[in-house]
Design a protein around this motif. Structure first.
Motif, short mmCIF file in Angstrom:
data_model
loop_
_atom_site.label_atom_id
_atom_site.label_comp_id
_atom_site.label_asym_id
_atom_site.label_seq_id
_atom_site.Cartn_x
_atom_site.Cartn_y
_atom_site.Cartn_z
N THR A 172 0.84 -1.19 0.00
CA THR A 172 0.00 0.00 0.00
C THR A 172 0.88 1.24 0.00
N THR A 173 0.30 2.35 -0.45
CA THR A 173 1.04 3.61 -0.44
C THR A 173 1.39 4.03 0.98
N GLU A 174 0.50 3.76 1.91
CA GLU A 174 0.75 4.09 3.32
C GLU A 174 1.99 3.36 3.83
N GLN A 175 2.10 2.07 3.50
CA GLN A 175 3.29 1.32 3.91
C GLN A 175 4.55 1.91 3.29
N LEU A 176 4.48 2.26 2.01
CA LEU A 176 5.64 2.78 1.30
C LEU A 176 6.08 4.13 1.87
N GLN A 177 5.14 5.01 2.13
CA GLN A 177 5.48 6.35 2.59
C GLN A 177 6.26 6.33 3.91
N ALA A 178 6.01 5.31 4.72
CA ALA A 178 6.72 5.22 6.00
C ALA A 178 8.22 5.01 5.81
N TYR A 179 8.62 4.50 4.62
CA TYR A 179 10.03 4.24 4.36
C TYR A 179 10.72 5.39 3.63
N LEU A 180 9.95 6.29 3.10
CA LEU A 180 10.52 7.40 2.33
C LEU A 180 10.86 8.55 3.28
N GLY A 181 11.75 9.38 2.87
CA GLY A 181 12.12 10.52 3.69
C GLY A 181 13.06 10.20 4.84
N LEU A 182 13.75 9.04 4.76
CA LEU A 182 14.67 8.64 5.83
C LEU A 182 16.13 8.89 5.45
N ASP A 183 16.36 9.70 4.44
CA ASP A 183 17.72 9.91 3.96
C ASP A 183 18.69 10.33 5.07
N ASP A 184 18.24 11.20 5.94
CA ASP A 184 19.14 11.76 6.95
C ASP A 184 19.05 11.06 8.29
N VAL A 185 18.35 9.94 8.34
CA VAL A 185 18.20 9.20 9.59
C VAL A 185 19.17 8.03 9.61
N ARG A 186 19.93 7.92 10.69
CA ARG A 186 20.85 6.80 10.89
C ARG A 186 20.60 6.21 12.26
N LEU A 187 20.71 4.93 12.38
CA LEU A 187 20.58 4.30 13.69
C LEU A 187 21.83 4.60 14.51
N PRO A 188 21.67 4.95 15.79
CA PRO A 188 22.84 5.18 16.65
C PRO A 188 23.66 3.90 16.79
N GLU A 189 24.96 4.06 16.96
CA GLU A 189 25.86 2.92 17.07
C GLU A 189 25.46 1.92 18.16
N PRO A 190 25.07 2.38 19.35
CA PRO A 190 24.67 1.40 20.38
C PRO A 190 23.46 0.56 19.97
N ILE A 191 22.55 1.17 19.24
CA ILE A 191 21.37 0.41 18.76
C ILE A 191 21.79 -0.61 17.72
N ILE A 192 22.67 -0.21 16.82
CA ILE A 192 23.17 -1.14 15.80
C ILE A 192 23.85 -2.33 16.47
N ALA A 193 24.70 -2.04 17.45
CA ALA A 193 25.42 -3.11 18.15
C ALA A 193 24.46 -4.04 18.87
N ALA A 194 23.42 -3.47 19.49
CA ALA A 194 22.45 -4.30 20.21
C ALA A 194 21.67 -5.19 19.25
N LEU A 195 21.27 -4.64 18.11
CA LEU A 195 20.54 -5.43 17.12
C LEU A 195 21.43 -6.51 16.53
N ASP A 196 22.68 -6.18 16.30
CA ASP A 196 23.63 -7.19 15.82
C ASP A 196 23.73 -8.34 16.83
N ASP A 197 23.83 -7.98 18.09
CA ASP A 197 24.03 -9.00 19.12
C ASP A 197 22.85 -9.97 19.22
N ILE A 198 21.63 -9.45 19.15
CA ILE A 198 20.47 -10.33 19.33
C ILE A 198 20.13 -11.12 18.06
N THR A 199 20.84 -10.81 16.95
CA THR A 199 20.53 -11.51 15.70
C THR A 199 21.70 -12.31 15.16
N GLY A 200 22.74 -12.51 15.97
CA GLY A 200 23.82 -13.36 15.49
C GLY A 200 25.22 -12.87 15.75
#
Length: 329
Positions: free
Chosen positions: A285-313
Motif C-alpha cells: 500500500t502507499t501508506e506502507q511505502l510512505q513510511a520508508y521514504l524521507g529517511l535519507d538523513d536518519v541513521r541508527l545510533p551505534e549502540p542500537i546497531i550493536a544491540a541489534l547485531d548482538d540479538i541476531t547473530g
C-alpha cells in the motif's frame, strides 16, 4: 532520495528500491500506479520485477504505468529470467533459449526495448557458461544494459563472476539480489565477501523479514497480512518461531526509544549495512511505502546497531563504525 552506484559499474540507483512481487495478485493496477508515482516522486528510481510475479502481470502493469503515467527514463528498470510456474509447478530453466525467451516476453510486457538490469533469477543445473552467454547476448543486442544474478550463494557468485571476468568481451556481473534482514543474515558469511571481492552491488529482498519485523505478528496473524493469506502464508511461516519473536521484540524496543516504527528500524539496519546497495521494498500500500521514504538523513545510533547485531547473530564483521553518523530520529 540519495543514490548509490551499483558495485564498480556505471549504473546508479536510488538507495531504496521498489519490489513488485505482489503485483497482479494482492496489488491491483490503481494501487501499483500510486506506489510507483509516490516512489518516483520521492526520488526513487530502482523498480524490480520478474516474469514470475503474477505470471507476467507485474510486468504488464509496470509497462502500462510507464506508458500512461511515467516516462521510461524515470525508472531504473530491473527484471529477471529463468524462473517461473508451469502447470502449477515451479520450474527453473536458465538455458540460453529459456533465458532469451523470458527477456523477449519481459520487453513485450514492459513495453520497452531494453531493461537497465537483467538478472538470472536462480541457479540451475544448466551449464553456467550457457546461462552467462545469454547475458552477454542480451547486452550485445541492446536489450539489457547491465546484468546480475539473484539467489546465488557465495561460491556460485564467485564462480559466475570469475567466468565473466576471465575474458575481456564478456560482461561483468554488477550485482546480486539475495534475502537479507535482521532475521536472515546468512548473506554475511559468504555472499557479502564474494560481492566485495568482485566489486558487485547487493540488492536485499525482504529487508523487513518478510513483514514479520513490522511487529504485526507479535500477538497473532492478522487476516489482511501476507501470513493470513493462503497463497502467501508459506512465505511468512519460517519467521514466526520463537527466535524470530525475540528479534522482533528487540526491534520494537529500539523503535520505541528512537521514535521510529519497527519497520523503519529494520529497514535502516539493512540500508546502511556494509555492501548493501539498496533494500527492495515490498510495500503493498502507499501508506506502507510512505513510511520508508524521507529517511535519507536518519541513521541508527551505534549502540542500537550493536544491540541489534548482538540479538541476531553477533557483530557484522564488515561494519565500520567510523562511517556512521548518529542522527536525531
Amino acid at each position: 532520495m540519495r543514490t548509490r552506484r551499483v558495485g564498480a559499474s556505471g549504473l546508479e540507483v536510488s538507495q531504496l528500491g521498489l519490489g513488485t512481487m505482489t503485483w497482479g495478485g494482492d496489488t491491483d493496477l490503481p494501487t501499483a500506479t500510486d506506489l510507483v508515482t509516490t516512489f518516483v516522486g520521492a526520488g526513487g528510481t530502482l523498480v524490480d520485477t520478474a516474469p514470475a510475479y503474477g505470471g507476467g502481470a507485474a510486468e504488464q502493469m509496470l509497462g502500462r504505468i510507464m506508458r500512461t503515467t511515467l516516462n521510461r527514463e524515470d525508472v531504473v528498470l530491473a527484471t529477471k529470467a529463468g524462473f517461473g510456474v508451469r502447470d502449477g509447478h515451479q520450474v527453473i530453466d536458465t538455458s540460453r533459449k529459456a533465458m532469451l525467451n523470458d527477456l523477449a516476453g519481459s520487453l513485450r510486457r514492459l513495453r520497452t526495448d531494453h531493461v537497465d538490469l537483467w538478472q538470472v533469477h536462480a541457479w540451475s543445473d544448466t551449464p553456467l557458461d550457457e546461462t552467462l552467454a545469454a547475458l552477454d547476448q542480451a547486452v550485445r543486442s541492446g536489450m539489457a544494459r547491465y546484468v546480475g544474478v539473484c539467489n546465488y550463494i557465495g561460491w556460485q557468485i564467485g564462480t559466475a563472476a570469475t567466468w565473466q571476468e576471465a575474458v575481456p568481451d564478456r560482461n561483468r556481473l554488477v550485482s546480486a539480489q539475495v534475502e537479507y534482514s535482521l532475521l536472515a543474515r546468512r548473506a554475511e558469511i559468504e555472499v557479502v565477501p564474494a560481492l566485495k571481492h568482485h566489486e558487485m552491488g547487493l540488492f536485499a529482498w525482504s529487508p523487513i523479514g518478510r513483514g514479520v519485523l513490522t511487529g504485526k505478528y507479535r500477538t497473532g496473524t492478522p487476516r489482511d497480512s501476507r501470513g493470513g493469506r493462503k497463497h502467501f502464508s508459506w512465505f511468512v511461516e519460517p519467521y514466526l518461531e520463537e527466535r524470530s519473536r525475540a528479534v522482533t521484540d528487540g526491534v520494537a524496543r529500539a523503535a520505541e526509544g528512537l521514535g521510529l516504527t519497527p519497520a523503519q528500524v529494520a529497514l535502516l539496519w539493512v540500508r546502511d549495512a556494509p555492501g548493501v546497495t539498496a533494500p527492495l521494498l515490498g510495500a503493498r500500500t502507499t501508506e506502507q511505502l510512505q513510511a520508508y521514504l524521507g529517511l535519507d538523513d536518519v541513521r541508527l545510533p551505534e549502540p542500537i546497531i550493536a544491540a541489534l547485531d548482538d540479538i541476531t547473530g553477533g557483530p557484522n564483521q564488515g561494519r565500520a563504525p567510523a562511517h556512521r553518523v548518529d542522527a536525531d530520529a
